[in-house]
Structure formats: structure tokens, C-alpha cells
Write a protein that holds these residues in place. Sequence first.
Motif, PDB file in Angstrom:
ATOM      1  N   CYS A  77       9.972   1.534  -4.471  1.00 18.34           N
ATOM      2  CA  CYS A  77       9.312   1.759  -2.607  1.00 18.34           C
ATOM      3  C   CYS A  77       7.680   1.325  -3.498  1.00 18.34           C
ATOM      4  O   CYS A  77       7.116   0.261  -2.378  1.00 18.34           O
ATOM      5  N   LEU A  78       6.716   1.679  -4.345  1.00 15.55           N
ATOM      6  CA  LEU A  78       6.287   1.933  -4.281  1.00 15.55           C
ATOM      7  C   LEU A  78       5.786  -0.010  -4.854  1.00 15.55           C
ATOM      8  O   LEU A  78       4.767  -0.734  -4.386  1.00 15.55           O
ATOM      9  N   SER A  79       6.489  -0.713  -5.871  1.00 17.95           N
ATOM     10  CA  SER A  79       6.852  -1.877  -6.391  1.00 17.95           C
ATOM     11  C   SER A  79       7.424  -2.368  -5.211  1.00 17.95           C
ATOM     12  O   SER A  79       6.210  -3.575  -5.223  1.00 17.95           O
ATOM     13  N   LEU A  80       8.104  -2.612  -4.046  1.00 24.27           N
ATOM     14  CA  LEU A  80       8.317  -3.249  -3.058  1.00 24.27           C
ATOM     15  C   LEU A  80       6.978  -3.753  -2.285  1.00 24.27           C
ATOM     16  O   LEU A  80       6.716  -4.872  -1.543  1.00 24.27           O
ATOM     17  N   TRP A  81       6.448  -2.771  -2.025  1.00 26.70           N
ATOM     18  CA  TRP A  81       5.681  -2.579  -0.848  1.00 26.70           C
ATOM     19  C   TRP A  81       4.076  -3.003  -1.048  1.00 26.70           C
ATOM     20  O   TRP A  81       3.306  -4.044  -0.689  1.00 26.70           O
ATOM     21  N   ARG A  82       3.907  -3.430  -3.099  1.00 26.70           N
ATOM     22  CA  ARG A  82       2.961  -4.273  -3.664  1.00 26.70           C
ATOM     23  C   ARG A  82       3.260  -5.434  -3.454  1.00 26.70           C
ATOM     24  O   ARG A  82       2.517  -6.652  -3.055  1.00 26.70           O
ATOM     25  N   GLN A  83       4.654  -5.919  -3.720  1.00 27.38           N
ATOM     26  CA  GLN A  83       5.229  -7.041  -4.057  1.00 27.38           C
ATOM     27  C   GLN A  83       5.042  -7.395  -1.874  1.00 27.38           C
ATOM     28  O   GLN A  83       4.421  -8.686  -2.412  1.00 27.38           O
ATOM     29  N   PHE A  84       5.502  -6.937  -1.059  1.00 24.39           N
ATOM     30  CA  PHE A  84       5.010  -7.145   0.272  1.00 24.39           C
ATOM     31  C   PHE A  84       3.951  -7.525   0.707  1.00 24.39           C
ATOM     32  O   PHE A  84       3.252  -8.796   1.239  1.00 24.39           O
ATOM     33  N   MET A  85       2.720  -6.437   0.573  1.00 24.91           N
ATOM     34  CA  MET A  85       1.381  -6.677   0.401  1.00 24.91           C
ATOM     35  C   MET A  85       0.748  -8.351  -0.289  1.00 24.91           C
ATOM     36  O   MET A  85      -0.134  -8.699   0.120  1.00 24.91           O
ATOM     37  N   ALA A  86       1.082  -8.274  -1.416  1.00 27.06           N
ATOM     38  CA  ALA A  86       0.991  -9.741  -1.975  1.00 27.06           C
ATOM     39  C   ALA A  86       1.206 -10.940  -1.552  1.00 27.06           C
ATOM     40  O   ALA A  86       0.585 -11.873  -0.999  1.00 27.06           O
ATOM     41  N   GLU A  87       2.627 -10.526  -1.106  1.00 21.40           N
ATOM     42  CA  GLU A  87       3.286 -12.031  -0.769  1.00 21.40           C
ATOM     43  C   GLU A  87       2.858 -12.196   1.007  1.00 21.40           C
ATOM     44  O   GLU A  87       3.121 -13.147   1.713  1.00 21.40           O
ATOM     45  N   THR A  88       2.556 -11.227   1.672  1.00 13.72           N
ATOM     46  CA  THR A  88       1.845 -11.391   3.342  1.00 13.72           C
ATOM     47  C   THR A  88      -0.083 -11.669   3.213  1.00 13.72           C
ATOM     48  O   THR A  88      -0.577 -12.076   4.162  1.00 13.72           O
ATOM     49  N   GLU A  89      -0.623 -11.577   2.200  1.00 13.79           N
ATOM     50  CA  GLU A  89      -1.540 -11.671   2.436  1.00 13.79           C
ATOM     51  C   GLU A  89      -2.283 -13.424   3.014  1.00 13.79           C
ATOM     52  O   GLU A  89      -3.402 -13.445   3.706  1.00 13.79           O
ATOM     53  N   TYR A  90      -1.260 -14.178   2.744  1.00 12.43           N
ATOM     54  CA  TYR A  90      -1.713 -15.407   2.780  1.00 12.43           C
ATOM     55  C   TYR A  90      -1.799 -15.153   3.718  1.00 12.43           C
ATOM     56  O   TYR A  90      -2.602 -16.798   4.702  1.00 12.43           O
ATOM     57  N   ILE A  91      -0.431 -14.906   5.267  1.00 12.20           N
ATOM     58  CA  ILE A  91      -0.160 -15.299   6.172  1.00 12.20           C
ATOM     59  C   ILE A  91      -2.042 -14.970   7.493  1.00 12.20           C
ATOM     60  O   ILE A  91      -1.712 -15.419   7.962  1.00 12.20           O
ATOM     61  N   VAL A  92      -2.379 -13.281   6.446  1.00  9.35           N
ATOM     62  CA  VAL A  92      -3.404 -13.084   7.741  1.00  9.35           C
ATOM     63  C   VAL A  92      -4.201 -13.718   7.555  1.00  9.35           C
ATOM     64  O   VAL A  92      -5.534 -14.209   8.100  1.00  9.35           O
ATOM     65  N   SER A  93      -5.042 -14.742   6.068  1.00 12.44           N
ATOM     66  CA  SER A  93      -5.629 -15.131   5.445  1.00 12.44           C
ATOM     67  C   SER A  93      -5.513 -16.840   6.458  1.00 12.44           C
ATOM     68  O   SER A  93      -6.811 -17.266   7.261  1.00 12.44           O
ATOM     69  N   GLN A  94      -4.750 -16.900   6.760  1.00 11.37           N
ATOM     70  CA  GLN A  94      -4.125 -18.706   7.462  1.00 11.37           C
ATOM     71  C   GLN A  94      -4.674 -18.099   8.428  1.00 11.37           C
ATOM     72  O   GLN A  94      -4.846 -19.079   9.572  1.00 11.37           O
ATOM     73  N   ALA A  95      -4.487 -16.265   9.303  1.00 10.29           N
ATOM     74  CA  ALA A  95      -4.531 -15.964  10.659  1.00 10.29           C
ATOM     75  C   ALA A  95      -6.037 -16.614  11.116  1.00 10.29           C
ATOM     76  O   ALA A  95      -7.144 -16.269  11.542  1.00 10.29           O
ATOM     77  N   ILE A  96      -6.462 -15.627  10.113  1.00  8.68           N
ATOM     78  CA  ILE A  96      -8.505 -15.770  10.430  1.00  8.68           C
ATOM     79  C   ILE A  96      -9.231 -17.246  10.334  1.00  8.68           C
ATOM     80  O   ILE A  96     -10.177 -17.697  11.037  1.00  8.68           O
ATOM     81  N   SER A  97      -8.605 -17.485   8.646  1.00  8.56           N
ATOM     82  CA  SER A  97      -9.157 -19.724   9.231  1.00  8.56           C
ATOM     83  C   SER A  97      -8.759 -19.767  10.615  1.00  8.56           C
ATOM     84  O   SER A  97     -10.092 -20.779  10.999  1.00  8.56           O
ATOM     85  N   ALA A  98      -7.507 -20.017  11.027  1.00  8.04           N
ATOM     86  CA  ALA A  98      -7.393 -20.860  11.743  1.00  8.04           C
ATOM     87  C   ALA A  98      -7.724 -20.480  13.677  1.00  8.04           C
ATOM     88  O   ALA A  98      -8.697 -20.595  14.785  1.00  8.04           O
ATOM     89  N   GLN A  99      -8.161 -18.815  13.103  1.00 12.44           N
ATOM     90  CA  GLN A  99      -9.704 -18.533  14.661  1.00 12.44           C
ATOM     91  C   GLN A  99     -10.788 -19.022  13.665  1.00 12.44           C
ATOM     92  O   GLN A  99     -11.821 -19.531  15.187  1.00 12.44           O
ATOM     93  N   GLU A 100     -11.374 -18.705  12.843  1.00 16.07           N
ATOM     94  CA  GLU A 100     -12.743 -19.409  13.081  1.00 16.07           C
ATOM     95  C   GLU A 100     -12.637 -21.042  12.899  1.00 16.07           C
ATOM     96  O   GLU A 100     -13.970 -21.256  13.868  1.00 16.07           O
ATOM     97  N   ALA A 101     -11.941 -21.227  12.905  1.00 16.57           N
ATOM     98  CA  ALA A 101     -11.547 -22.965  13.488  1.00 16.57           C
ATOM     99  C   ALA A 101     -11.600 -23.495  14.287  1.00 16.57           C
ATOM    100  O   ALA A 101     -12.537 -24.210  15.147  1.00 16.57           O
TER     101      ALA A 101
END
Length: 685
Positions: free
Chosen positions: A519-543
Motif C-alpha cells: 500500500c505504501l509503495s502504491l501510494w507513492r507511485q500514485f502521488m508521483a503520477e498525479t502531481e502533474y495533473i495538479v500542477s496543470q490545474a494550477i497553471s490553467a488557473q494562473e493563465a
Amino acid sequence: MWCHDIGREQAANRPLLKTVFQVMMRLFSPRKTTLLFVIRDKTKTPLEYLEPILREDIQKIWDAVRKPHAHKDTQLSEFFNVEVTALPSYEEKEEQFKDQVAQLRQLFFHSISPGGLAGDRRGVVPASGFSYSVQQIWEVIKENKDLDLPAHKVMVATVRCEEIANEKFSSLMINEDWLALEHEVKEDAVRNFGRRLSSILDNFLSEYDAESVFFEENVRSSKRQQFMSKALQLVHPAFVSQLGHLRVKSLQTFKSQLEQLLRRGEAFAASVRTCSESCITEFDKGCSDAAIRHANWDASKFRDKLIRDIEAHVSSVRNDKLSELKAIYEKQITTALAEPVQSLFDVGGSETWASIRKLLKRETDVAISCFCPALSGFELDQDAFDRMMQSLKDYARSVVEKIAREEAGKVLMQMKDRFNTVFSHDSDSIPRLWTGKEDIKSITLEARSESLKFLSIVAAIRLDEKSDRIESILFSRLLEGKISISSRNSDIADSCDPLASSSWEEVSPENTLLTPVQCLSLWRQFMAETEYIVSQAISAQEAYRQSNNWLPPAWAIVAMIILGFNEFMLLLRNPLYLFMLFVVYLFGKALWIQMDIPGEFRNGILSGLISISSRFLSTVMDLLRRLAAEGQGNPAPGTSRASQHVSSQSFRSQVNSPNPVSSSVPSSYVSSNISTENDVEYTSR
């Protein structure tokens, strides 16, 4: 003795030799009596090979006879001098046979010579006492029952009845009726087998009785029994074949009848009883028909074999039918559970396992309620019935466990899908537009909570209604930030960390789908793969914020107020300037709306400047013509239509332009712009 009788137990007068040995030891004193064995029709086997075999047989006879106590250790050589000679076949070698017979005759001529056939001379009596010696020998023979020979008629009856019995047996072996019956019974069961065979045996017994009727009764009966015994041995294999065919035929009949009854939907156990009773009864009738009155042959072995075969076939068919029935209800359970359980996992709520348990119990009870009546026709014992019920329950449970394991195998993909769904859609399942008003942090927390909740659901199988702390552990250790992407190098082997273990405390290993470490390993992988989606949303909001902020910076506004104070006071002192400024504002606003300045810049600054510069002069001239026409009170309709066409084209260009930031603009903002344009256009008219 014949050469081929050497070594045979009942040939070569072996019983007579036993009697001679016993009487000689009991009645006479040791003396050398010569036993001359003449082997007739000698084969190619050399005499030096045959003689040791014959001597060995004689020695065995001597050792086997009962000896008086006085001669218990007496050797054969003290009583007998064994001689062996051989004669060739008279039919094949007549001349050689006659020569060797002449030589043998000479041995008898010189028998009393030293070393001759007469042996030693210890028992020799004078010729004057020969009559008395023979008389004494005869008295001994009469008094000894072992030497009492049967009556002449008994001897004749024995020989003749045996010859008749042998003749009848030979005739039976080549009898056409018997051979035909034997051939038929080899192929298949024969009707009236016992009657036909009894008739054949009766005919031969009648012939034997007719030919031996005048001989001594006891001898005739004895030889008749011997003939009957040999005849029964001859025909017994045919009787066995007949019973074998009857058994196979009865078994085939049982199989076909059982299959027909089962096809008609009859109960299995009742069908088996009906068919078994019918087939065994038919077999018993066949055995009665095959029986002969001359022998009381037992058919129980074949009957028992038939019963065992029937039981084996019943067991095989029962297993097949039970397997088919079980497969039907297993398919029913699979159909009833697969999609609903899959849907419950897709929803992934807090009551997922409770709903699955409820669904499992309901569908299992429904299947068992239908399965029990179907099993009643088999009349199983209680243990077998309970095993079938438990097997169906275990299968239903295995279906759920299989789906759960499949979900655990693709948990990372499901977590990312769930995160994307919650993060990119609002509560009404409408795609989010990042306008700057959304709280990305809270939305991200909510989306991760849903993903983590799904991870806690598929971490273990919870079909036993046992409570566990998996969800609380995962939320406390993962979602609160104690373990994040930045902590990959932290020491997770701490004994106090519940995620640094290969098992859950309240969950058994067989019910564990994902261990804490996994579970710990899966959560770390999940966090790494979903960070990009959050950063894209923040960029879109700033734009979006930058694209909708038309005011200059605050410092520029303050500088304009300070530096333009004199001009502002000039406008206040001269109202004409203020009026002209108002007119310029209205004209500029009309140009702003007419040319759709914001819409042009959505495609980029350079393209917007080019488009505005190309249309600026024509748009100004059009506005001036419209003002002139309205000032004269006669607005040009063509001009109005042209302006409406340009305005509509501008609106369509605004709506359909492929601006990458347009997806982040809320619909309310677009609708407000459209209404403003319509109002301005209406005012200009």
C-alpha cells in the motif's frame, strides 16, 4: 513303460510300485529283487538322460512309502536292483527293435548266472520245495488285504465302463449340437441355453447307460460320475460365457433405461431403484434359463459383479449429474454476483464490503433455495448433502474473492481514474473550469481521499464482518502528509510504523490482498503520477487570471493619478473637454464591442494586433456612416445589416476560436459577455 510316461505321476504303474515296496518290506526279508524297466518307443533323448530321471522317480516313491520300524532306514538298494533298458519304436525301426529284443531275451536266458537278472541267491529254494514255497506265498497274499485282487467281473466292468465313458466323452467333444451351441455362446447370450445343454448331456448319458447296463452297478455308477464330471468340465466355460453375456446385456439395459428415465425428468434415486430391480430380475431369469439340472453351478459371483458394475455406473452418472447441476447454479451465482460486485467496487463507498456481504448472502440464499429441491431427487446422505451446500457457498465466496483480487491487481489505475474523476468534475459531474475561484488544495485533498479510500477497500477481503483499522491507518499515515513523495528515503522499517509490516493486525494472510508495504509503495507511485495533473490545474488557473486581468498594475494606477492630476483638474474646469472625453469613451466602447477586442487577443497577441489593424479603418468608417445616418433620421438598412453581419461573425469567431485557455473560462462569464454585446448593439441602433 512308454517313454513319454517318464516323470508322470499316474503313469508307468507308479501306484503299483508303491504297493510292491510296502508289501515287500512288511512281508519279506531284504533280498535282491531285480526291477527291470523296459522303455518303449525311445525318442531321440539319450538313455543316459532318461535313466537318471526314472531312478530319481523310483527313489521318490521309495522315500514316500510308509516303512515298518525295522526297515525305517533301509535303502532301496537292499531290496531291489533297478535295471533300465530301452527299445526303439517297432513301427519306425522294426529291424533295430527285433535285434534289441533278442538281446533282452538272452538276458532272461542267463538270468541265474552271476550278475544276471535273478539277483542274489539268498532266497532260492530247491526245486523239491517249490510247490510248498508257492503255497506259502499264496497264503500270505490271501491273508493280506493289500494284495487281495478284485473279482474278475469287477475288473472287466472297470475296464469296459471306462472305455465306454471315454468314447462318449470323445463323441461329446466333436458333437455338432455341442459345437454349434459353444460357437453361439461365444458370440452372444443363447436362449434356452440350459435346456439345450441339458438335452445334449442327457443323450450321451442315456447312451452310456444303455451300453453299460449289464456291468457291475457300483463300477458303472462310478464311471458314470467320472464321465459326468469330465463332461461338466468341458461345458462349464460355455456356461461362464453365457452368464458373462447376460451380465453385460443386463448392464447395458440398465444404462439405457436409466438414461431414458433421466431424460424424462424422473428423480435420480427412484430411477436407479426401478432400473436396478428390473435388470437384476431379468438377470436372475437368465441365470435360471442357463442352469442345467446335472450341476448346481453358482451364479452369485456374476450377480455380485453385475451389482458392482451397476453401482459403479450409478456413481459415475450421479457425479456427472451433480457436476452439471452444480455448474448450472455456479453459473447462476457468477451471473448474479459478477457485475453487481464490480459495480460496488467501482463506486467504492464506505459501505462497499457491507453491501457486498449483503449481496453475497442474498444471492447465495436464492441459489441454495433452488439447489436443495434439485438435490432431493438424488437422496444423498446428510454428509454429502452438507458438502454440496458448503461447496456452493464456497464457490459464491470465491467469485467475490476473485473479483476483489482482480481489483487489487489494477488498484493503481483505479486510483488514478478516481482521482481524475473527482479532481476534474464537480459534484454534479460537470467538468471543472479553472477560473481562479476554485480551491485546488481542498479539491486535491478530496480527490486523494477518494483514491485512498478505494485503496483501503481493496487492501483486504472483508466477508466475515470483522472490523479492522486499515482505513484509519492509511488515512493517518498517508493522507495527513506523514509519508509523502519527499519522504521516499525515510526509514519505513521503524517498528512503530504500521505500514512497515507485511501483514495487517486484524486480517488473516489468506484475506490480505495488499500488504501495508505494498500500500505504501502504491501510494507513492500514485502521488508521483498525479502531481502533474495538479500542477496543470494550477497553471490553467494562473493563465485564466492573467488573461482576464485588463487593469494595469496598482503602481501604474497610482502613478497615473499623481502625474495626471493637472489634466484632471483641467477637465473639471472646462466641461467641453469632459464632454469630448465622454464622446471619445463612447466611440471607443463601440469600437471595443464592434471589433471584439478580447476575442481577437484570445488567439494570441500578434494575431490579434494584425486582425485589429486590418479591420480598424473599415470599422471606424462604418461607425461614422451609422452615426451620420441616424443623425439625419434615416438609418441605412444595408449598413445596419452589414454591421449586424460583422457582429455575428465576430461572435461566432469568439465562440468557436480554438483558444487553449477557453476551457478554463466558466460558462457564466461567456453568457455575461454575450448579453453585454447585445445591449451595446441595441443601444447603438
